[in-house]
Design a protein around this motif. Structure first.
Motif, PDB file in Angstrom:
ATOM      1  N   UNK A 180    -113.333  11.207 -38.410  1.00 53.35           N
ATOM      2  CA  UNK A 180    -113.131  11.044 -36.962  1.00 53.35           C
ATOM      3  C   UNK A 180    -114.430  11.274 -36.173  1.00 53.35           C
ATOM      4  N   UNK A 181    -115.510  11.484 -36.901  1.00 56.28           N
ATOM      5  CA  UNK A 181    -116.817  11.628 -36.253  1.00 56.28           C
ATOM      6  C   UNK A 181    -116.951  12.901 -35.430  1.00 56.28           C
ATOM      7  N   UNK A 197    -113.297   6.868 -36.128  1.00 57.09           N
ATOM      8  CA  UNK A 197    -114.298   7.554 -35.284  1.00 57.09           C
ATOM      9  C   UNK A 197    -114.663   6.760 -34.030  1.00 57.09           C
ATOM     10  N   UNK A 198    -114.455   5.433 -34.078  1.00 56.95           N
ATOM     11  CA  UNK A 198    -114.725   4.605 -32.893  1.00 56.95           C
ATOM     12  C   UNK A 198    -113.747   4.935 -31.766  1.00 56.95           C
ATOM     13  N   UNK A 199    -112.556   5.313 -32.142  1.00 58.34           N
ATOM     14  CA  UNK A 199    -111.553   5.701 -31.132  1.00 58.34           C
ATOM     15  C   UNK A 199    -111.859   7.117 -30.650  1.00 58.34           C
ATOM     16  N   UNK A 200    -112.214   7.970 -31.617  1.00 58.67           N
ATOM     17  CA  UNK A 200    -112.359   9.403 -31.300  1.00 58.67           C
ATOM     18  C   UNK A 200    -113.645   9.722 -30.553  1.00 58.67           C
ATOM     19  N   UNK A 201    -114.562   8.768 -30.501  1.00 55.41           N
ATOM     20  CA  UNK A 201    -115.812   9.101 -29.803  1.00 55.41           C
ATOM     21  C   UNK A 201    -115.594   9.283 -28.302  1.00 55.41           C
ATOM     22  N   UNK A 218    -109.352  18.134 -35.070  1.00 56.56           N
ATOM     23  CA  UNK A 218    -110.811  18.076 -35.179  1.00 56.56           C
ATOM     24  C   UNK A 218    -111.445  18.173 -33.798  1.00 56.56           C
ATOM     25  N   UNK A 219    -112.680  18.672 -33.771  1.00 53.21           N
ATOM     26  CA  UNK A 219    -113.414  18.812 -32.510  1.00 53.21           C
ATOM     27  C   UNK A 219    -114.799  19.385 -32.794  1.00 53.21           C
ATOM     28  N   UNK A 220    -115.396  20.005 -31.792  1.00 49.07           N
ATOM     29  CA  UNK A 220    -116.716  20.613 -31.984  1.00 49.07           C
ATOM     30  C   UNK A 220    -116.571  21.889 -32.824  1.00 49.07           C
ATOM     31  N   UNK A 221    -117.698  22.389 -33.331  1.00 50.91           N
ATOM     32  CA  UNK A 221    -117.669  23.658 -34.086  1.00 50.91           C
ATOM     33  C   UNK A 221    -117.053  24.760 -33.233  1.00 50.91           C
ATOM     34  N   UNK A 222    -117.514  24.787 -31.979  1.00 54.08           N
ATOM     35  CA  UNK A 222    -117.053  25.846 -31.082  1.00 54.08           C
ATOM     36  C   UNK A 222    -115.536  25.750 -30.849  1.00 54.08           C
TER      37      UNK A 222
END
Ligand SMILES: Cc1ncc(COP(=O)(O)O)c(C=O)c1O
Length: 341
Positions: free
Chosen positions: A49-50, A185-189, A211-215
């Motif tokens: 999902x990038x 990942x094109x959708x999730x960007x 899924x998301x950023x590390x934080x």
């Protein structure tokens, strides 16, 4: 005799390959971060999902709820579709768990909340207003439509301008990607976090990914623990998840083609009218008042075909890995036989 189960894609059973992978899975205590199979699934999922990081959760509902909780503050407001799963089908969890207000916007027939209404739905700094802390999108939408990338982009531009994150309920993210012919990942960007289900059309027995950023994920992991989702030797259920992600996500066009075939056949039957979104594996239809849907449910059950009851004459059949063209032909013939009786 085979049961043809058209009630949902959640009825899919793990494949033999999945069962073997479950048996052989390396496991450890996932709360300690020791479960190698789960770690691998999370790594692959984040990549797909990038996003920077991902975590395994027990269900789609869990994933959406933990995401809303992680993004928001108690007493703030979130914008979401009036017919979205998070609003309608998650037992009011956003109120109970996150303590947020729902600013709902009615989606049009394409599953889109009008852009202007999203803009005006964002609260100002007026002393009387709650803060808007999140926008939720659903792609594919439960009405069977896939949100176009341009729309995702347009919403993300508004959200960025107001520094509001977007969470995507991507229970059927890979169906959406298949329809759009792009990678997930094109959708999730265009979003800050995503939840997708391994357990629907992807045929894994259990689980979803957030899924998301590390934080975001490190905060979400604490919330997952608090909500009781800190599971231990999850490798046995993550192993089929890897197969779901890597292999099953690539076969969904078969289900979409079968759904199209199903719609075409169903539309030819007098008393049936195919309606609703036609982008993915959902076959929505309406029956006229000459057809007693409850009787149809019982008739088909006698023939080992399972369907859900209707809501005011509207029904939904779902294609998935357990439903072949022959099964659809048999179902169509059975519906015709029912109407003859
Ligand atoms: C759009 C959408 N979001 C979330 C979910 C929740 O998934 P789960 O049943 O795994 O809780 C579903 C389930 O059908 C769904 O269709």
């Amino acid at each position: 005799m085979k049961i043809i189960d058209l009630r949902s894609d959640t009825v899919t059973k793990p494949t033999d390959e999945m069962r073997k992978a479950m048996f052989e899975a390396l496991v450890g205590d996932a709360v300690y971060g020791d479960d190698e199979t789960t770690n691998e699934l999370e790594r692959l999922a984040a990549e797909a999902v990038g996003m920077e990081a991902a975590m395994f959760v027990p269900s789609g509902t869990f994933g959406n709820q933990v995401a809303v909780l992680t993004h928001t503050n108690h007493g703030s407001e979130i914008i979401l579709g009036a017919n979205s799963h998070i609003k309608w089908h998650e037992v009011g969890g956003i109120a109970l768990i996150s303590g947020v207000l729902a600013h709902t916007i009615k989606e049009n027939e394409n599953g889109l909340m009008p852009i202007e209404e999203i803009k005006t739905g964002i609260r100002t700094e007026d002393i009387h207003h709650p803060d808007t802390t999140l926008i939720c999108l659903e792609n594919a939408h439960g009405n069977g439509k896939v949100l176009p990338l341009e729309y995702m982009k347009a919403v993300s531009e508004i959200a960025k301008a107001h520094q509001i994150p977007i969470h995507l309920d991507g229970a059927r993210l890979f169906n959406a990607a298949t329809f759009l012919n792009v990678e997930a990942k094109e959708i999730c960007k265009y979003v800050d976090s995503v939840q997708f289900c391994l357990s629907k059309g992807l045929a894994a027995p259990i689980g979803s990914i957030v899924a998301g950023s590390h934080q975001f994920i490190s905060k979400a992991k604490r919330n997952r623990k608090m909500l009781g989702g800190g599971m231990r030797q999850t490798g046995v259920i993550a192993a089929p998840g890897i197969i779901a992600l890597e292999k099953m996500s690539k076969r969904l066009s078969i289900d979409h083609d079968n759904a199209k075939y199903f719609r075409d056949q169903l539309d030819k039957i007098s008393g049936f009218e195919v309606n609703g979104g036609r982008d993915i594996n959902l076959v929505f239809h309406q029956v006229d008042n000459t057809i007693d849907y409850q009787k149809l449910v019982s008739f088909l059950k006698e023939r080992n075909i399972l369907i859900n009851g209707d809501e005011y004459g509207s029904g939904r059949f779902v294609t998935h890995i357990g439903v072949s063209r022959d099964d659809i032909d048999y179902t169509i013939q059975s519906i015709k036989d029912f109407l003859k009786e």
